[in-house]
Motif scaffolding. Structure first.
Motif, PDB file in Angstrom:
ATOM      1  N   THR A 146      -2.348   6.139   0.019  1.00 48.73           N
ATOM      2  CA  THR A 146      -1.009   6.245  -0.693  1.00 48.73           C
ATOM      3  C   THR A 146      -0.185   6.638   0.729  1.00 48.73           C
ATOM      4  O   THR A 146       0.938   6.220   0.914  1.00 48.73           O
ATOM      5  CB  THR A 146      -0.791   7.434  -1.542  1.00 48.73           C
ATOM      6  OG1 THR A 146      -1.569   6.907  -2.943  1.00 48.73           O
ATOM      7  CG2 THR A 146       0.443   7.822  -1.899  1.00 48.73           C
ATOM      8  N   ARG A 147      -0.611   7.730   1.569  1.00 44.69           N
ATOM      9  CA  ARG A 147       0.091   8.206   2.636  1.00 44.69           C
ATOM     10  C   ARG A 147       0.287   6.865   3.747  1.00 44.69           C
ATOM     11  O   ARG A 147       1.419   6.764   4.186  1.00 44.69           O
ATOM     12  CB  ARG A 147      -0.668   9.271   3.478  1.00 44.69           C
ATOM     13  CG  ARG A 147      -0.366  10.614   2.943  1.00 44.69           C
ATOM     14  CD  ARG A 147      -1.230  11.546   4.229  1.00 44.69           C
ATOM     15  NE  ARG A 147      -0.948  12.853   3.652  1.00 44.69           N
ATOM     16  CZ  ARG A 147      -0.025  13.722   4.255  1.00 44.69           C
ATOM     17  NH1 ARG A 147       0.582  13.092   5.180  1.00 44.69           N
ATOM     18  NH2 ARG A 147       0.008  14.710   4.092  1.00 44.69           N
ATOM     19  N   ARG A 148      -0.474   6.006   3.905  1.00 47.29           N
ATOM     20  CA  ARG A 148      -0.488   4.610   4.683  1.00 47.29           C
ATOM     21  C   ARG A 148       0.431   3.844   4.097  1.00 47.29           C
ATOM     22  O   ARG A 148       1.358   3.533   4.959  1.00 47.29           O
ATOM     23  CB  ARG A 148      -1.865   4.123   4.698  1.00 47.29           C
ATOM     24  CG  ARG A 148      -1.960   2.905   5.840  1.00 47.29           C
ATOM     25  CD  ARG A 148      -3.199   2.252   5.842  1.00 47.29           C
ATOM     26  NE  ARG A 148      -3.354   1.536   4.510  1.00 47.29           N
ATOM     27  CZ  ARG A 148      -2.677   0.379   4.368  1.00 47.29           C
ATOM     28  NH1 ARG A 148      -1.761  -0.418   5.173  1.00 47.29           N
ATOM     29  NH2 ARG A 148      -2.786  -0.428   3.118  1.00 47.29           N
ATOM     30  N   LEU A 149       0.411   3.666   2.852  1.00 46.79           N
ATOM     31  CA  LEU A 149       1.438   2.505   2.155  1.00 46.79           C
ATOM     32  C   LEU A 149       2.687   3.292   2.285  1.00 46.79           C
ATOM     33  O   LEU A 149       3.898   2.638   2.907  1.00 46.79           O
ATOM     34  CB  LEU A 149       1.071   2.244   1.054  1.00 46.79           C
ATOM     35  CG  LEU A 149      -0.202   1.343   0.787  1.00 46.79           C
ATOM     36  CD1 LEU A 149      -0.571   1.086  -0.804  1.00 46.79           C
ATOM     37  CD2 LEU A 149       0.103  -0.107   1.447  1.00 46.79           C
ATOM     38  N   VAL A 150       3.043   4.494   1.654  1.00 47.88           N
ATOM     39  CA  VAL A 150       4.332   4.926   1.706  1.00 47.88           C
ATOM     40  C   VAL A 150       4.932   5.213   2.965  1.00 47.88           C
ATOM     41  O   VAL A 150       5.975   5.029   3.433  1.00 47.88           O
ATOM     42  CB  VAL A 150       4.128   6.312   0.820  1.00 47.88           C
ATOM     43  CG1 VAL A 150       5.731   6.928   0.776  1.00 47.88           C
ATOM     44  CG2 VAL A 150       3.782   6.024  -0.566  1.00 47.88           C
ATOM     45  N   GLY A 151       3.931   5.809   3.874  1.00 48.22           N
ATOM     46  CA  GLY A 151       4.432   5.948   5.291  1.00 48.22           C
ATOM     47  C   GLY A 151       4.846   4.949   6.047  1.00 48.22           C
ATOM     48  O   GLY A 151       5.890   4.812   6.805  1.00 48.22           O
ATOM     49  N   ASP A 152       4.180   3.746   5.649  1.00 48.90           N
ATOM     50  CA  ASP A 152       4.512   2.329   6.400  1.00 48.90           C
ATOM     51  C   ASP A 152       6.040   1.918   6.040  1.00 48.90           C
ATOM     52  O   ASP A 152       6.768   1.545   6.570  1.00 48.90           O
ATOM     53  CB  ASP A 152       3.450   1.423   5.824  1.00 48.90           C
ATOM     54  CG  ASP A 152       3.877   0.010   6.630  1.00 48.90           C
ATOM     55  OD1 ASP A 152       4.849  -0.511   7.236  1.00 48.90           O
ATOM     56  OD2 ASP A 152       2.996  -0.921   6.383  1.00 48.90           O
TER      57      ASP A 152
END
Length: 354
Positions: A194-200
């Motif tokens: 989730t952090r990766r996708l949202v951060g992206d």
């Protein structure tokens, strides 16, 4: 000169709404709210259907409802309301398979209506919608640059990946709920994917150097009146990551509003247009048009809630009784967040400068 941007809950233009619109003018779906919509500087909606004349109903998994509208009237209707951005990360964008999703995106792009949250691949689904909202050049500003990212935690089978079209889908893990504390930090949102996708997505949005950054979230189950603690922690994390407005939807009923670090979190905006059966207790036919006032520099100063109700497959200004019910209900649902409203005519007013 301030800019006023409207946000709505679900706009579902399929089924009986689509049938009705074939017998009336394109802008009839906006009912008595049309002029209020047209008076805004910008408008962001959750588009809860596909816009396509083709495709077959999704059958790979059980799906009880399939929503599709004819773009020949739906696009002129969106244009008539002045829609600037459509959030597409929801549980209906693949109701008529990939071709209908592609038609939807093509129709929006041809009409120059920005969109986010769905695409040919996950890479496309993570792209922000970017729009400059006219600020009339006041105080040396040529307009307000707005970026919108869109995510959903619904319908895993509709998720896009590196090779398949669909939504920008994330998991918001409720297992980390902590009932002992009403304030949780960014560190509590620790799901790595989730952090990766949202951060992206947030990183891409920041690269556009927006004045206002919006996260539009289609999250949670239907007919739920309060957000779980996991949603509250996630929304606060978004604000701490630079999001200026959290625009939630999915429950079909509106939920309370929280202000975190000066940014409004609309946990659920409810339904704006649809043909759904009405729950006489929860009143999924009643909600608001949420109008955010923003300075030319991108600082939200006020959120104004104009009561609405759905009648005959169109949205309308709420009757006196319906408006009173919605105001009382919103105050009740927002009280646990410490949120207090003023009153101006039929509207509730939330100052963000206190």
């Amino acid at each position: 000169m301030s800019v006023r941007i409207g946000f709505t809950g679900d706009v579902m233009l399929g089924r009986l709404v689509d049938d009705s619109q074939r017998r009336r003018s394109d802008d009839a779906v906006w009912g008595t709210v049309r002029e209020r919509l047209r008076g805004l500087d910008g408008l962001v909606i959750n588009l809860e259907c596909v816009l396509s004349p083709r495709g077959r109903e999704w059958q790979r998994t059980h799906r009880p409802f399939h929503f599709r509208a004819d773009p020949d009237w739906a696009i002129p209707a969106l244009e008539a309301a002045g829609v600037d951005v459509c959030a597409l990360a929801n549980n209906h964008v693949l109701d008529y398979e990939e071709g209908a999703l592609r038609d939807t995106i093509d129709a929006l792009e041809e009409a120059e209506i920005a969109h986010a949250g769905a695409g040919e691949t996950i890479d496309e689904a993570l792209e922000p919608a970017v729009r400059t909202i006219d600020g009339s050049g006041a105080d040396g500003h040529d307009g307000l640059d707005v970026a919108v990212v869109s995510f959903t935690d619904n319908t895993p089978e509709y998720a896009a990946d590196e090779e398949s079209p669909g939504t920008a889908r994330i998991e918001i893990d409720e297992s980390r709920r902590d009932s002992r504390s009403r304030t949780r930090s960014a560190d509590d949102v620790d799901d790595s994917e989730t952090r990766r996708l949202v951060g992206d997505a947030l990183g891409r949005a920041r690269e556009t150097d927006p004045d206002l950054l919006v996260a539009s979230l289609h999250w949670g189950p239907n007919m739920v009146t309060e957000p779980p603690e996991s949603f509250r922690a996630f929304a606060r994390w978004l604000v701490e990551e630079g999001v200026d407005v959290v625009h939630g939807h999915s429950a079909h009923v509106f939920q309370g509003i929280e202000v975190h670090e000066g940014s409004p979190i609309v946990y659920d905006a409810g339904d704006f247009v649809d043909d759904y059966r009405v729950d006489r207790e929860l009143r999924n036919d009643r909600s608001f048009l949420f109008v955010l006032t923003v300075t030319p520099e991108g600082r939200p100063t006020e959120l104004r809630l104009h009561p609405t109700e759905i009648d005959d497959c169109a949205v309308a200004e709420a009757s006196q009784d319906a408006a009173a019910w919605s105001r009382d209900r919103m105050r009740e649902l927002s009280e646990p967040f410490g949120t207090e409203f003023d009153r101006d005519g039929d509207a509730l007013v939330l100052s963000l400068e206190r």
